[in-house]
Design a protein around this motif. Structure first.
Motif, PDB file in Angstrom:
ATOM      1  N   ALA A  20      29.165  47.020  32.042  1.00 52.61           N
ATOM      2  CA  ALA A  20      29.674  48.299  32.520  1.00 52.61           C
ATOM      3  C   ALA A  20      29.666  48.492  33.792  1.00 52.61           C
ATOM      4  O   ALA A  20      30.664  49.335  34.495  1.00 52.61           O
ATOM      5  CB  ALA A  20      28.738  49.267  31.975  1.00 52.61           C
ATOM      6  N   ASN A  21      28.968  47.712  34.703  1.00 53.18           N
ATOM      7  CA  ASN A  21      28.908  48.070  36.168  1.00 53.18           C
ATOM      8  C   ASN A  21      30.418  47.222  36.601  1.00 53.18           C
ATOM      9  O   ASN A  21      30.464  47.373  37.864  1.00 53.18           O
ATOM     10  CB  ASN A  21      27.648  47.555  36.761  1.00 53.18           C
ATOM     11  CG  ASN A  21      27.477  46.103  36.617  1.00 53.18           C
ATOM     12  OD1 ASN A  21      28.176  45.407  35.797  1.00 53.18           O
ATOM     13  ND2 ASN A  21      26.349  45.689  37.388  1.00 53.18           N
ATOM     14  N   ARG A  22      30.900  46.625  36.164  1.00 47.13           N
ATOM     15  CA  ARG A  22      32.300  45.834  36.326  1.00 47.13           C
ATOM     16  C   ARG A  22      33.576  46.510  36.141  1.00 47.13           C
ATOM     17  O   ARG A  22      34.495  45.706  36.046  1.00 47.13           O
ATOM     18  CB  ARG A  22      32.044  44.336  36.009  1.00 47.13           C
ATOM     19  CG  ARG A  22      30.574  43.822  35.964  1.00 47.13           C
ATOM     20  CD  ARG A  22      30.764  42.632  36.887  1.00 47.13           C
ATOM     21  NE  ARG A  22      31.699  41.897  37.237  1.00 47.13           N
ATOM     22  CZ  ARG A  22      32.050  40.473  36.967  1.00 47.13           C
ATOM     23  NH1 ARG A  22      31.171  39.837  36.257  1.00 47.13           N
ATOM     24  NH2 ARG A  22      33.332  40.050  37.540  1.00 47.13           N
ATOM     25  N   ILE A  23      33.523  47.551  36.146  1.00 46.42           N
ATOM     26  CA  ILE A  23      34.521  48.566  35.424  1.00 46.42           C
ATOM     27  C   ILE A  23      35.603  48.569  36.340  1.00 46.42           C
ATOM     28  O   ILE A  23      37.177  48.511  36.065  1.00 46.42           O
ATOM     29  CB  ILE A  23      34.183  49.929  34.934  1.00 46.42           C
ATOM     30  CG1 ILE A  23      35.298  50.418  33.968  1.00 46.42           C
ATOM     31  CG2 ILE A  23      34.015  50.878  36.161  1.00 46.42           C
ATOM     32  CD1 ILE A  23      35.219  49.931  32.773  1.00 46.42           C
ATOM     33  N   THR A  24      35.495  48.362  37.685  1.00 43.58           N
ATOM     34  CA  THR A  24      36.619  48.177  38.780  1.00 43.58           C
ATOM     35  C   THR A  24      37.318  46.944  38.507  1.00 43.58           C
ATOM     36  O   THR A  24      38.679  47.079  38.598  1.00 43.58           O
ATOM     37  CB  THR A  24      35.969  48.168  40.172  1.00 43.58           C
ATOM     38  OG1 THR A  24      34.925  47.178  40.230  1.00 43.58           O
ATOM     39  CG2 THR A  24      35.245  49.618  40.431  1.00 43.58           C
ATOM     40  N   GLN A  25      36.721  46.015  38.029  1.00 47.67           N
ATOM     41  CA  GLN A  25      37.429  44.565  37.919  1.00 47.67           C
ATOM     42  C   GLN A  25      38.296  44.828  36.692  1.00 47.67           C
ATOM     43  O   GLN A  25      39.636  44.342  36.653  1.00 47.67           O
ATOM     44  CB  GLN A  25      36.754  43.502  37.629  1.00 47.67           C
ATOM     45  CG  GLN A  25      35.742  42.959  38.965  1.00 47.67           C
ATOM     46  CD  GLN A  25      34.443  43.665  39.237  1.00 47.67           C
ATOM     47  OE1 GLN A  25      34.259  44.759  38.535  1.00 47.67           O
ATOM     48  NE2 GLN A  25      33.733  42.722  40.044  1.00 47.67           N
ATOM     49  N   LEU A  26      37.690  45.522  35.566  1.00 49.95           N
ATOM     50  CA  LEU A  26      38.781  45.656  34.442  1.00 49.95           C
ATOM     51  C   LEU A  26      40.253  46.579  34.831  1.00 49.95           C
ATOM     52  O   LEU A  26      41.163  46.365  34.338  1.00 49.95           O
ATOM     53  CB  LEU A  26      37.934  46.674  33.196  1.00 49.95           C
ATOM     54  CG  LEU A  26      38.740  46.689  31.903  1.00 49.95           C
ATOM     55  CD1 LEU A  26      39.258  45.437  31.481  1.00 49.95           C
ATOM     56  CD2 LEU A  26      37.816  47.701  31.161  1.00 49.95           C
ATOM     57  N   TRP A  27      39.880  47.520  35.783  1.00 45.38           N
ATOM     58  CA  TRP A  27      40.763  48.382  36.177  1.00 45.38           C
ATOM     59  C   TRP A  27      42.024  47.370  36.881  1.00 45.38           C
ATOM     60  O   TRP A  27      43.224  47.710  36.500  1.00 45.38           O
ATOM     61  CB  TRP A  27      40.518  49.475  37.164  1.00 45.38           C
ATOM     62  CG  TRP A  27      41.460  50.418  37.828  1.00 45.38           C
ATOM     63  CD1 TRP A  27      42.179  49.998  38.771  1.00 45.38           C
ATOM     64  CD2 TRP A  27      41.980  51.482  37.163  1.00 45.38           C
ATOM     65  NE1 TRP A  27      43.225  51.062  39.109  1.00 45.38           N
ATOM     66  CE2 TRP A  27      43.035  51.833  38.042  1.00 45.38           C
ATOM     67  CE3 TRP A  27      41.632  52.317  36.231  1.00 45.38           C
ATOM     68  CZ2 TRP A  27      43.820  53.056  37.872  1.00 45.38           C
ATOM     69  CZ3 TRP A  27      42.472  53.422  35.879  1.00 45.38           C
ATOM     70  CH2 TRP A  27      43.584  53.824  36.819  1.00 45.38           C
ATOM     71  N   ALA A  28      41.676  46.685  37.730  1.00 48.79           N
ATOM     72  CA  ALA A  28      42.420  45.861  38.325  1.00 48.79           C
ATOM     73  C   ALA A  28      43.324  44.887  37.450  1.00 48.79           C
ATOM     74  O   ALA A  28      44.308  44.484  37.559  1.00 48.79           O
ATOM     75  CB  ALA A  28      41.661  45.047  39.567  1.00 48.79           C
ATOM     76  N   GLN A  29      42.494  44.237  36.333  1.00 47.03           N
ATOM     77  CA  GLN A  29      43.097  43.477  35.529  1.00 47.03           C
ATOM     78  C   GLN A  29      43.905  44.253  34.712  1.00 47.03           C
ATOM     79  O   GLN A  29      45.066  43.800  34.333  1.00 47.03           O
ATOM     80  CB  GLN A  29      42.023  42.791  34.686  1.00 47.03           C
ATOM     81  CG  GLN A  29      42.614  41.737  33.673  1.00 47.03           C
ATOM     82  CD  GLN A  29      41.528  41.105  32.897  1.00 47.03           C
ATOM     83  OE1 GLN A  29      40.652  41.771  31.988  1.00 47.03           O
ATOM     84  NE2 GLN A  29      41.223  39.653  33.171  1.00 47.03           N
ATOM     85  N   CYS A  30      43.660  45.408  34.308  1.00 48.14           N
ATOM     86  CA  CYS A  30      44.444  46.191  33.435  1.00 48.14           C
ATOM     87  C   CYS A  30      45.873  46.673  34.288  1.00 48.14           C
ATOM     88  O   CYS A  30      46.875  46.655  33.585  1.00 48.14           O
ATOM     89  CB  CYS A  30      43.691  47.244  32.966  1.00 48.14           C
ATOM     90  SG  CYS A  30      44.797  48.353  31.525  1.00 48.14           S
ATOM     91  N   LYS A  31      45.849  46.807  35.546  1.00 47.37           N
ATOM     92  CA  LYS A  31      47.065  47.123  36.342  1.00 47.37           C
ATOM     93  C   LYS A  31      47.948  45.900  36.532  1.00 47.37           C
ATOM     94  O   LYS A  31      48.829  46.063  36.802  1.00 47.37           O
ATOM     95  CB  LYS A  31      46.471  47.803  37.647  1.00 47.37           C
ATOM     96  CG  LYS A  31      45.819  49.033  37.594  1.00 47.37           C
ATOM     97  CD  LYS A  31      46.688  50.278  37.249  1.00 47.37           C
ATOM     98  CE  LYS A  31      47.676  50.641  38.463  1.00 47.37           C
ATOM     99  NZ  LYS A  31      48.435  51.539  38.588  1.00 47.37           N
ATOM    100  N   SER A  32      47.442  44.725  36.260  1.00 48.05           N
ATOM    101  CA  SER A  32      48.112  43.716  36.603  1.00 48.05           C
ATOM    102  C   SER A  32      48.819  42.999  35.227  1.00 48.05           C
ATOM    103  O   SER A  32      49.701  42.156  35.256  1.00 48.05           O
ATOM    104  CB  SER A  32      47.083  42.432  36.956  1.00 48.05           C
ATOM    105  OG  SER A  32      46.304  41.975  36.051  1.00 48.05           O
ATOM    106  N   TRP A  33      48.413  43.795  34.131  1.00 48.05           N
ATOM    107  CA  TRP A  33      49.225  43.170  33.041  1.00 48.05           C
ATOM    108  C   TRP A  33      49.521  44.507  32.063  1.00 48.05           C
ATOM    109  O   TRP A  33      48.878  45.408  31.790  1.00 48.05           O
ATOM    110  CB  TRP A  33      47.937  42.666  32.061  1.00 48.05           C
ATOM    111  CG  TRP A  33      47.877  42.331  30.619  1.00 48.05           C
ATOM    112  CD1 TRP A  33      47.682  42.876  29.589  1.00 48.05           C
ATOM    113  CD2 TRP A  33      48.898  41.090  30.122  1.00 48.05           C
ATOM    114  NE1 TRP A  33      48.214  41.917  28.485  1.00 48.05           N
ATOM    115  CE2 TRP A  33      48.866  41.031  28.829  1.00 48.05           C
ATOM    116  CE3 TRP A  33      49.832  40.193  31.068  1.00 48.05           C
ATOM    117  CZ2 TRP A  33      49.477  40.137  28.186  1.00 48.05           C
ATOM    118  CZ3 TRP A  33      50.618  39.314  30.155  1.00 48.05           C
ATOM    119  CH2 TRP A  33      50.369  39.249  28.865  1.00 48.05           C
ATOM    120  N   PRO A  34      50.783  44.588  31.735  1.00 48.65           N
ATOM    121  CA  PRO A  34      51.429  45.624  31.020  1.00 48.65           C
ATOM    122  C   PRO A  34      50.999  45.483  29.327  1.00 48.65           C
ATOM    123  O   PRO A  34      51.615  46.275  28.469  1.00 48.65           O
ATOM    124  CB  PRO A  34      53.053  45.783  31.167  1.00 48.65           C
ATOM    125  CG  PRO A  34      53.351  43.964  31.552  1.00 48.65           C
ATOM    126  CD  PRO A  34      52.069  43.650  32.229  1.00 48.65           C
ATOM    127  N   GLY A  35      50.639  44.540  28.882  1.00 46.41           N
ATOM    128  CA  GLY A  35      50.714  44.296  27.630  1.00 46.41           C
ATOM    129  C   GLY A  35      49.164  44.722  27.184  1.00 46.41           C
ATOM    130  O   GLY A  35      48.388  45.477  27.950  1.00 46.41           O
TER     131      GLY A  35
END
Length: 139
Positions: A20-35
């Protein structure tokens, strides 16, 4: 768990797992992928005895769930971000050393099970998806 209402635009689901403490990385990954992106988010909880969950852990888990809900809502509102499905997984430990273990295979499999496409790409949450790959897949 939180599931996206966005349409599936790409025939591959990116599957990842994280604490859960790595949520900022998930945000960045999600912003790089429209799928579609399927994420299992892990929360280890420690307490000294095997009694039911302590009040402290229950409050922490509720706060984490609220943060995940808010995060998912922000992603849903951002039309340029991925189609995100999240499962929140917690584990209660009474052994301090055991709480240091990270169940990568379990989390990966849970995220894979909630994939919205037949094809999946297993990726570490620190990896961003190339815009060239996105354009290639859209064609």
């Amino acid at each position: 768990a939180w599931w996206s209402d966005k349409p599936v635009l790409v025939p591959i689901t990116v599957v990842t797992q994280l604490s859960a403490n790595r949520i900022t990385q998930l945000w960045a990954q999600c912003k790089s992928w429209p799928g579609p992106l399927s994420a299992a988010v892990y929360v280890p909880l420690y307490q000294a005895t095997a009694t039911p969950m302590s009040r402290k852990n229950a409050v922490f888990l509720q706060r984490t769930a609220k943060a995940m809900s808010d995060f998912h809502l922000a992603i849903e509102r951002d039309q340029a971000a991925c189609r995100l499905d999240i499962i929140l997984v917690y584990e209660l430990f009474v052994d301090k050393q055991a709480s240091m273990l990270y169940p990568v295979n379990l989390l990966r499999n849970l995220a894979r099970l909630q994939a919205s496409t037949e094809l999946v790409a297993l990726m570490d949450v620190d990896m961003l998806i190339s815009s060239k790959l996105v354009k290639y897949l859209e064609n």
